[in-house]
Design an enzyme around this catalytic site. Structure first.
Site, mmCIF file in Angstrom:
data_model
loop_
_atom_site.group_PDB
_atom_site.id
_atom_site.type_symbol
_atom_site.label_atom_id
_atom_site.label_comp_id
_atom_site.label_asym_id
_atom_site.label_seq_id
_atom_site.Cartn_x
_atom_site.Cartn_y
_atom_site.Cartn_z
ATOM 1 N N LYS A 16 0.810 -1.228 0.000
ATOM 2 C CA LYS A 16 0.000 0.000 0.000
ATOM 3 C C LYS A 16 0.838 1.270 0.000
ATOM 4 C CE LYS A 16 -4.362 -1.577 0.423
ATOM 5 N NZ LYS A 16 -5.481 -1.194 -0.467
ATOM 6 N N SER B 74 -8.993 0.694 7.950
ATOM 7 C CA SER B 74 -8.730 0.047 9.233
ATOM 8 C C SER B 74 -7.398 -0.674 9.199
ATOM 9 C CB SER B 74 -9.831 -0.957 9.536
ATOM 10 O OG SER B 74 -9.901 -1.910 8.494
ATOM 11 N N ASN C 242 -3.895 -1.602 6.249
ATOM 12 C CA ASN C 242 -2.606 -1.294 5.647
ATOM 13 C C ASN C 242 -2.558 0.065 4.958
ATOM 14 O OD1 ASN C 242 -1.491 -3.671 6.527
ATOM 15 N ND2 ASN C 242 -2.083 -4.808 4.699
#
Lengths: 317, 317
Positions: free
Chosen positions: A54, A79, A81
């Site tokens: 990411k 919530s 990566n």
């Protein structure tokens, strides 16, 4: 900074993020090859800065902003990566980051995100609309919203993973990539098939979160409830608007893996390859280990997309 | 094939084992740096073929044998990583390997060794003399005995790990290396200080297996009972004859780590760096994380020497 998802754009992104993002190792394993029957090349994004691929998309996005935009900061909702990635990319660029996370997000991920200097705004997953919260922060402060997958600049950044893999192993028959929102899959498909149009590309998702599989069959985005899979990074309810047409054009098929296959692959990667993949990060390897590829494919690139798994969860495998 | 342990010999070994042994990645981690207060470069031999650095010495040894010697096979005694390494190096060279292992060796290690095509000869740790068994097999069959550490060719092979680390990060202030028999430590010290004589070199061992620490103080090899440490790869009772004088000359000091520090470091490397180190393999990192280095050292190379740890053991951490 609109951007079209092309190989050329991915090459520009690779230059843009160089030095900010690791060129992760590609691992091979005789044991993995013998068990799977293919020659596998594992692109280890679990060893990436922030623990997942990411950071590529987030860094590409942040580094494309103007000085004026950077001064107003960035905002993201996630919530997992993507939260850590945006916080890390922003810190490195000297920009303020606000991350909207659910109240029940894993403590370790909240701490890792805060550890990168981000401001955390928590919300109630059952009552609040995280996108609305994110948009409101953006409108109030002028901060740029960084989407986790459904934006060309994010997809182009993730594509640098596929670019590196193809540079390191040019003669692959196929690449196998997990898909949640489709950012990594569509980016890697664009890079790989841009470099060699005969490379076969497969997506992988859990049987319990088979929105891509159904969408490809239906020829249009179909939504499912993905909440019960252990692969939390792949719990997106439906394909993205930017990512779906790219996958439809370039990806041969979506392979499905069971929860048990995912867990056993996490365990196998730890025991035999000595690397820690989170359940989402092990899904593509699971598809290859458990024979989901069509016959006749020999040299296979596999993304290990992330490694952010709680110790407590591992203890239960 | 006597061999003297020199930088030149290590460079020759690097050429000899190229293609047989992986050039393992050197990892960096902002989190590790912040916690330890140094800039750390982790040489990941846990990601090495056969799961540890031992393949370097074993391959260097096997590849130095004549065709006639190879035809008679090789023999080794080891309950752990050296067994797998010799079996792997022999298989790759087309030679027969016999490995003498204790009856109570971890099943996974016995299987991994057999999986490489080696013949396993088991012995009773309490009754039998494994060295005598190994020597008898060597005498009966003409197979060459490959010592786990106390032979120049083994030490020279292990030194290639230090050579690669110095090539990748030339401006290190210090390197920190775990020590059981001293093969890796003496080899890496020779490579590092051969390249730059001002590099400081430290060995690391468990408090519960402090034979090197005591030997360095005494100025001669001292034996201890090392059986109670969790770091099974460092359970050698005393320094080797070949390795001790090298360490005495080139190594500044031996750092001691507790069992808890070792376990917590294994856990930290899994949770934060996403790599699996066995307890022995995490010892050097533990010494740095827990502040055992003298003050003022900034850029530190650390060997993560192996990753062969049973899943069941990890569950107990």
């Amino acid at each position: 900074m609109a951007g079209t998802v092309t190989l050329e754009a991915i090459r520009e992104a690779a230059a843009r993020i160089q030095g900010e993002v690791k060129r992760t190792p590609v691992m091979t394993s005789r044991g993995f090859n013998e068990r799977s029957g293919v020659e596998a090349f594992l692109k280890c994004e679990n060893l990436q800065t922030s623990g997942s691929f990411k950071i590529r998309g987030a860094t590409n996005f942040v580094r494309s902003l103007t000085a004026e935009q950077l001064a107003k900061g960035v905002v993201a909702f996630s919530s997992g990566n993507h939260a850590q990635a945006v916080a890390t990319a922003a810190r490195k660029a000297g920009a303020k980051a606000t991350v909207v996370m659910p109240l029940d997000a894993p403590k370790a991920k909240v701490e890792a995100t805060r550890d990168q200097g981000a401001t955390i705004v928590q919300y109630d997953r059952l009552k609040d609309d995280r996108e609305a919260i994110g948009r409101k922060i953006s409108e109030d402060t002028g901060a740029t919203l960084i989407p986790p997958y459904d934006h060309p600049m994010t997809v182009i950044g993730q594509g640098t993973c596929g670019l590196e893999l193809m540079e390191e192993v040019p003669d692959l028959d196929a690449i196998v990539v997990c898909t949640g929102g489709g950012g990594l899959l569509s980016g890697c498909a664009t890079a790989a098939r841009g470099i060699r149009s005969d490379v076969r590309v497969f997506g992988v998702e859990p049987e319990l979160a088979n929105d891509w599989y159904l969408s490809m069959q239906a020829g249009k985005p179909v939504a499912v409830d993905p909440s019960s899979t252990i692969a939390d990074g792949l719990r997106t309810p439906q394909p993205g608007k930017v990512t779906f047409p790219i996958v439809q054009e370039l990806v041969e098929g979506i392979l499905l893996v069971s929860e048990q296959e995912i867990k056993d692959t996490v365990k196998y990667l730890i025991s035999r390859l000595k690397i820690v993949a989170e359940p989402s990060g092990a899904a593509a390897a699971a598809a290859v280990l458990y024979g989901k590829l069509p016959a006749g494919i020999k040299r296979v690139g596999i993304t290990i997309s992330g490694g952010n798994v709680d110790w407590d969860l591992l203890q239960k495998f």
